[in-house]
Scaffold this active site. Structure first.
Site, PDB file in Angstrom:
ATOM      1  N   THR A 145      42.465  49.491  74.836  1.00 12.67           N
ATOM      2  CA  THR A 145      41.814  49.465  73.522  1.00 12.67           C
ATOM      3  C   THR A 145      40.951  50.708  73.332  1.00 12.67           C
ATOM      4  O   THR A 145      40.428  51.270  74.303  1.00 12.67           O
ATOM      5  CB  THR A 145      40.926  48.204  73.381  1.00 12.67           C
ATOM      6  OG1 THR A 145      39.988  48.414  72.326  1.00 12.67           O
ATOM      7  CG2 THR A 145      40.145  47.905  74.640  1.00 12.67           C
ATOM      8  N   SER A 187      31.767  44.616  75.057  1.00 13.11           N
ATOM      9  CA  SER A 187      31.866  43.156  75.206  1.00 13.11           C
ATOM     10  C   SER A 187      32.530  42.893  76.549  1.00 13.11           C
ATOM     11  O   SER A 187      33.074  43.811  77.180  1.00 13.11           O
ATOM     12  CB  SER A 187      32.745  42.556  74.097  1.00 13.11           C
ATOM     13  OG  SER A 187      34.104  42.901  74.326  1.00 13.11           O
ATOM     14  N   TYR A 189      35.269  41.327  76.984  1.00  9.48           N
ATOM     15  CA  TYR A 189      36.687  41.682  76.800  1.00  9.48           C
ATOM     16  C   TYR A 189      36.905  43.182  77.060  1.00  9.48           C
ATOM     17  O   TYR A 189      37.803  43.575  77.812  1.00  9.48           O
ATOM     18  CB  TYR A 189      37.137  41.303  75.374  1.00  9.48           C
ATOM     19  CG  TYR A 189      38.307  42.113  74.890  1.00  9.48           C
ATOM     20  CD1 TYR A 189      39.574  41.944  75.457  1.00  9.48           C
ATOM     21  CD2 TYR A 189      38.150  43.078  73.893  1.00  9.48           C
ATOM     22  CE1 TYR A 189      40.650  42.707  75.025  1.00  9.48           C
ATOM     23  CE2 TYR A 189      39.224  43.834  73.465  1.00  9.48           C
ATOM     24  CZ  TYR A 189      40.469  43.650  74.035  1.00  9.48           C
ATOM     25  OH  TYR A 189      41.528  44.417  73.622  1.00  9.48           O
ATOM     26  N   HIS A 190      36.087  44.015  76.417  1.00 15.00           N
ATOM     27  CA  HIS A 190      36.257  45.461  76.603  1.00 15.00           C
ATOM     28  C   HIS A 190      35.995  45.855  78.056  1.00 15.00           C
ATOM     29  O   HIS A 190      36.626  46.770  78.586  1.00 15.00           O
ATOM     30  CB  HIS A 190      35.329  46.233  75.658  1.00 15.00           C
ATOM     31  CG  HIS A 190      35.717  46.088  74.212  1.00 15.00           C
ATOM     32  ND1 HIS A 190      35.033  45.280  73.344  1.00 15.00           N
ATOM     33  CD2 HIS A 190      36.735  46.623  73.507  1.00 15.00           C
ATOM     34  CE1 HIS A 190      35.611  45.333  72.154  1.00 15.00           C
ATOM     35  NE2 HIS A 190      36.655  46.135  72.221  1.00 15.00           N
ATOM     36  N   LYS A 193      39.067  45.696  80.063  1.00 16.99           N
ATOM     37  CA  LYS A 193      39.997  46.810  79.831  1.00 16.99           C
ATOM     38  C   LYS A 193      39.548  48.060  80.585  1.00 16.99           C
ATOM     39  O   LYS A 193      40.375  48.884  80.986  1.00 16.99           O
ATOM     40  CB  LYS A 193      40.086  47.114  78.332  1.00 16.99           C
ATOM     41  CG  LYS A 193      40.683  45.984  77.507  1.00 16.99           C
ATOM     42  CD  LYS A 193      42.179  45.851  77.737  1.00 16.99           C
ATOM     43  CE  LYS A 193      42.776  44.779  76.858  1.00 16.99           C
ATOM     44  NZ  LYS A 193      44.219  44.640  76.972  1.00 16.99           N
TER      45      LYS A 193
END
Ligand SMILES: NC(=O)c1ccc[n+]([C@@H]2O[C@H](COP(=O)([O-])OP(=O)(O)OC[C@H]3O[C@@H](n4cnc5c(N)ncnc54)[C@H](O)[C@@H]3O)[C@@H](O)[C@H]2O)c1
Length: 403
Positions: A145, A187, A189-190, A193
């Site tokens: 991302t 976050s 989530y990030h 990644k």
């Protein structure tokens, strides 16, 4: 090519599988259907009436005569089955979409934070270990991302495609080094990644795996040439506060007569790409993998950048919908610049679909057509980045009859 699409039942994975199949590749989808289970947990549904995976695949065969294989496997917890699948299939390329992908969901509770890390990091690491162990020479294309770079860290400097050249001061003068762009996750989530990136660097160097990491912008739009052929093939459209992405949320909000929900000032600048361009980029990425022994190839998969408020104004003007400025549930800069290099895909032949071409079509063909399926109570974003941060009350409790 024989292509294994991990997470091929999802928003990006399903149209990618259909597109690659249409282009003559032999596709197998592996997915544990966790995204559909999260819909049940959140008591929300795709705005579009997506069909069960079995019906999707059956419809594909009827419509196009093509067959796509399907394996229900959890990449994070069923390592032996992942190894067996790779050995049986011996794919030429693997596309890895199979992660929990919503930043708000990842920040929702302790449980969803832990699930996001456990699921995403283990899924990616299991896959890398399985590839290294089996010696299967498939090239791996992963969906990362733009959020790994963070927003605003580099000011107005263009964000490079993955790597930054830096000068390291030493007693003997400056040493020039190319490093992974510093990770600035916004976050949990990030964060996963950014952890993926380190695992890719290690396995590319240690085991000579051929890895491409696509740093994708926010995907908008719904249909592709393949998903539009039959309603049973329709792609999912998330509009809820956790999974809905900003532009698709605005389109849906305009269609149901809900004010456009801008968080904070709307000064956040983000990168975007249409779903039709996502699938094309994946095709380009699997056709142009790095050599064994090379560092992971990072490509920025974006076509445009926009300020959130400008998007809201554009859709507001187009549809006559007002804007509501709501408390921002995220911890992020109120405003940021975003200038992103995307030369690689353009050089490989990507012809971007721009917002100006596709927006109205989306409002009419998707958001308005399926608006009666919307639940207004799911529109406001409720996941907050820290305890105590406020969110708005519902702005609409039922859908207006005439809308
Ligand atoms: N949608 C976007 O705007 C966007 C933007 C940037 C990056 N991405 C990335 O692209 C990828 C796909 O995103 P999406 O929007 O299609 O998400 P999605 O949630 O719709 O699809 C992900 C799919 O992976 C499956 N999955 C998740 N964990 C799994 C596991 N452990 N084992 C097997 N299957 C598993 C889910 O069931 C789902 O079908 C994600 O990695 C995401 O981070 C998406």
């Amino acid at each position: 090519m024989r292509v294994l699409v991990l997470g091929g039942d999802g928003f990006c994975g399903w149209p990618t599988s259909l597109y690659l199949s249409d282009r003559g590749h032999d596709i197998t989808i592996a997915d544990n259907l966790s995204r559909r289970k999260i819909d049940i947990e959140l008591e929300v549904d795709s705005l579009t009436p997506i069909r069960p995976i079995g019906e999707r695949l059956h419809a594909l065969k009827e419509v196009s005569g093509k067959e796509i294989g399907f394996v229900n496997v959890d990449l994070a917890t069923e390592y032996d089955r992942v190894v067996a699948l790779l050995e049986e299939l011996r794919p030429d390329a693997i596309v890895h979409f199979a992660e929990q992908r919503a930043a708000p969901y990842s920040m929702r509770t302790e449980k969803t934070k832990r699930y996001t890390v456990d699921n995403n990091v283990r899924a990616t690491h299991n896959l890398l270990t399985a590839l290294a162990t089996t010696g299967i020479e498939a090239s791996l294309v992963h969906l990362g991302t733009m959020g790994v770079y963070g927003y605003g860290w580099s000011g107005s400097a263009p964000i490079p495609e993955g790597y930054l050249t830096v000068k390291v001061p030493t007693p003997d003068g400056e040493l020039e080094r190319e490093i992974l762009h510093p990770a600035n996750p916004g976050s949990v989530y990030h964060l996963t990644k950014t952890l993926d990136q380190l695992m890719f660097s290690f396995y590319a160097s240690n085991d000579r795996l051929r890895i491409t990491d696509l740093h994708q912008g926010i995907v908008w739009g719904t249909q592709t040439e393949q998903t539009i052929k039959d309603e049973r093939l329709i792609n999912r459209f998330d509009y809820d506060g956790d999974y809905g992405t900003v532009l698709n949320r605005f389109l849906m909000q305009a269609a149901v007569g809900h004010p456009l929900t801008v968080h904070g000032t709307g000064g956040q600048t983000r990168a975007f790409i249409h779903i039709k361009d996502t699938v094309r980029c994946i095709e380009l990425a699997i056709a142009n993998p790095p050599e064994a022994g090379a560092k992971p190839l990072v490509r920025n998969q974006i076509t445009e950048t926009h300020r959130v408020l400008d998007l809201a104004k554009m859709i507001g003007d187009m549809t006559g919908t007002e804007i509501a400025y709501l408390p921002n549930p995220r911890r992020e800069a109120e405003e940021n610049e975003l200038c992103v290099r995307n030369d690689q895909f353009l050089a490989l032949g990507l012809k971007p679909t721009t917002l100006s071409e596709g927006l109205l079509e989306e409002v009419h063909e998707i958001a308005s057509k399926y608006k009666d399926r919307a639940d207004p109570a799911k529109i406001i974003a409720r996941s907050v980045w820290r305890q105590g941060m406020e969110t708005s009350a519902d702005l609409l409790t039922e859908l207006p009859a005439d809308k």
